[in-house]
Design an enzyme around this catalytic site. Structure first.
Site, mmCIF file in Angstrom:
data_model
loop_
_atom_site.group_PDB
_atom_site.id
_atom_site.type_symbol
_atom_site.label_atom_id
_atom_site.label_comp_id
_atom_site.label_asym_id
_atom_site.label_seq_id
_atom_site.Cartn_x
_atom_site.Cartn_y
_atom_site.Cartn_z
ATOM 1 C CD GLU A 31 -4.142 7.393 4.423
ATOM 2 O OE1 GLU A 31 -4.629 7.678 3.211
ATOM 3 O OE2 GLU A 31 -3.774 6.553 4.990
ATOM 4 C CB SER A 84 -1.768 3.349 -3.671
ATOM 5 O OG SER A 84 -2.245 4.388 -3.073
ATOM 6 N N GLY A 85 -5.043 2.681 -3.107
ATOM 7 C CA GLY A 85 -6.351 3.398 -3.129
ATOM 8 C C GLY A 85 -5.929 4.960 -3.303
ATOM 9 N NE ARG A 132 -11.596 9.300 1.091
ATOM 10 C CZ ARG A 132 -10.770 8.363 1.079
ATOM 11 N NH1 ARG A 132 -9.555 8.575 1.756
ATOM 12 N NH2 ARG A 132 -11.002 7.197 0.405
ATOM 13 C CG ASP A 148 -1.718 1.334 1.340
ATOM 14 O OD1 ASP A 148 -2.205 1.616 0.237
ATOM 15 O OD2 ASP A 148 -1.873 1.493 2.518
ATOM 16 C CG ASP A 151 -2.581 1.862 6.664
ATOM 17 O OD1 ASP A 151 -2.870 2.973 7.173
ATOM 18 O OD2 ASP A 151 -2.769 1.857 5.161
ATOM 19 C CG ASP A 157 -1.793 7.676 0.434
ATOM 20 O OD1 ASP A 157 -1.616 8.588 0.550
ATOM 21 O OD2 ASP A 157 -2.488 6.851 -0.534
ATOM 22 C CE LYS A 200 -4.666 -0.553 -1.991
ATOM 23 N NZ LYS A 200 -4.437 -0.285 -0.695
ATOM 24 C CG ASN A 222 -8.788 -0.311 -0.275
ATOM 25 O OD1 ASN A 222 -9.735 -1.052 -0.580
ATOM 26 N ND2 ASN A 222 -8.081 0.421 -0.816
#
Length: 343
Positions: free
Chosen positions: A148, A227-228, A184, A139, A295, A141, A272, A298
């Site tokens: 983030e 990554s999201g 967001r 991941d 972390d 962030d 992912k 997701n």
């Protein structure tokens, strides 16, 4: 010797027989063997089936803690078949244990033990083989970097509190990730593209990242990002640090201004996990030789699909489900998990 003496100091100054004798004095009534010569190795391999492997790591790891750990294992009806002489790497003491059982209750007990003693650990039936081709998918962030990125963009644009509140809920698994990302990003409408460069120029790397990458590359392993977050930052890390692949979301930008929209497929938990499988195929890596690090909620699917799933300063739900957790130390701990069991 004092029972509280730091293991790294003791193990450095004593021969292996002295180390064994000392522990036998301190840990009375507990059954375990020491892996110290070829004859013993052959006898143990022939007579006893190893069901799981445990790696414990910490900067302050003493013999009293080791005694408590062995007592915990005994209370769970687990016998330590092999107990290695501690490795001392960059000031961190690392001990590996081969166990004769893997009860379902053990992981939760070790989570609590590690938290109380400020240690990190990994528990598996069998770790990936450091000497074979491998793949680490990370991941970005709060895993590869300490921030983030979307929260930083929002802060600079003046909508920080609104966005970070949604981010926190999404990482805890309380919101649908796709919906939360669109919400967001929508709050960033009309933000200038220049903000992205400002954030990218100041991304703080997670401690240990550069050494981890160097170690993995030297062993012939592939390292990638899923990554999201956004490809603007993931691609920057790929170029700057030499990641083999980077997969992330694309922000729509028109006339050097964010539109508040995401282009294309959103990189959620399912994507992912799919990316892990696709990269393993691309790089000809067996799935047992894959490691997924994250972390947030997701990341759970890719961690479950990987040969080894590692939570890095993760949310409680992630730490609970991961096979390994880095809560106290740095990303260097991953190298200890992969390399030490083979020493």
């Amino acid at each position: 010797m004092n029972v509280n003496e730091n293991l790294l100091n003791f193990s450095n100054s004593q021969s292996l027989p002295e180390w064994q004798a000392y522990l036998k004095q301190q840990v009375n009534g507990l059954s375990y063997l020491f892996y110290h010569n070829d004859a013993l190795q052959q006898r143990v391999d022939r007579d006893i089936s190893i069901k799981s492997q445990l790696i414990m790591m910490g900067k302050q790891f003493n013999t009293l803690q080791l005694q408590s750990l062995l007592q915990l294992l005994t209370s769970e009806q687990v016998t330590t078949i092999r107990l290695s002489k501690p490795e001392v790497i960059a000031g961190v003491t690392v001990i590996s244990l081969d166990l004769n059982a893997f009860p379902t209750s053990l992981k939760a007990k070790l989570d609590l033990f590690a938290q109380q003693n400020k240690l990190d650990f990994a528990l598996m039936e069998k770790f990936p083989d450091w000497n074979k081709p491998g793949l680490v998918l990370m991941d970005m962030d709060s895993t590869t970097i300490q921030i983030e990125c979307i929260d930083e963009i929002a802060r600079l644009y003046g909508v920080g509190e609104q966005v970070s509140a949604v981010t926190a809920q999404a990482m805890q698994g309380k919101l649908d990730f796709n919906e939360s990302l669109r919400t967001r990003v929508g709050k960033l409408e009309n933000a200038p593209q220049a903000i992205l460069k400002e954030v990218a120029d100041n991304m703080p790397l997670m401690p240990g990242l550069k050494v981890l990458l160097t170690g993995l590359k030297s062993a012939g392993w592939k390292v990638a990002i899923a990554s999201g977050g956004f490809n603007y930052f993931a691609d920057r890390l790929k170029v700057d640090l030499g990641f083999d692949s980077a997969t992330a979301n694309s922000l729509e930008i028109i006339d050097e201004t964010l539109t508040g929209k995401v282009i294309g497929e959103i990189v959620n938990a399912q994507v992912k996990a799919r990316t892990l499988n696709e990269l393993a195929t691309k790089f000809s890596v067996d799935m047992a030789q894959t490691v997924a690090i994250g972390d947030g909620a997701n990341d759970l699917k890719m961690m479950a699909h990987a040969g080894l799933g590692v939570a890095v300063h993760g949310k409680p739900k992630v730490v609970e489900q991961a096979q390994a957790a880095i809560c106290q130390g740095s990303l260097l701990q991953l190298l200890y998990m992969l390399a030490v069991p083979l020493n």
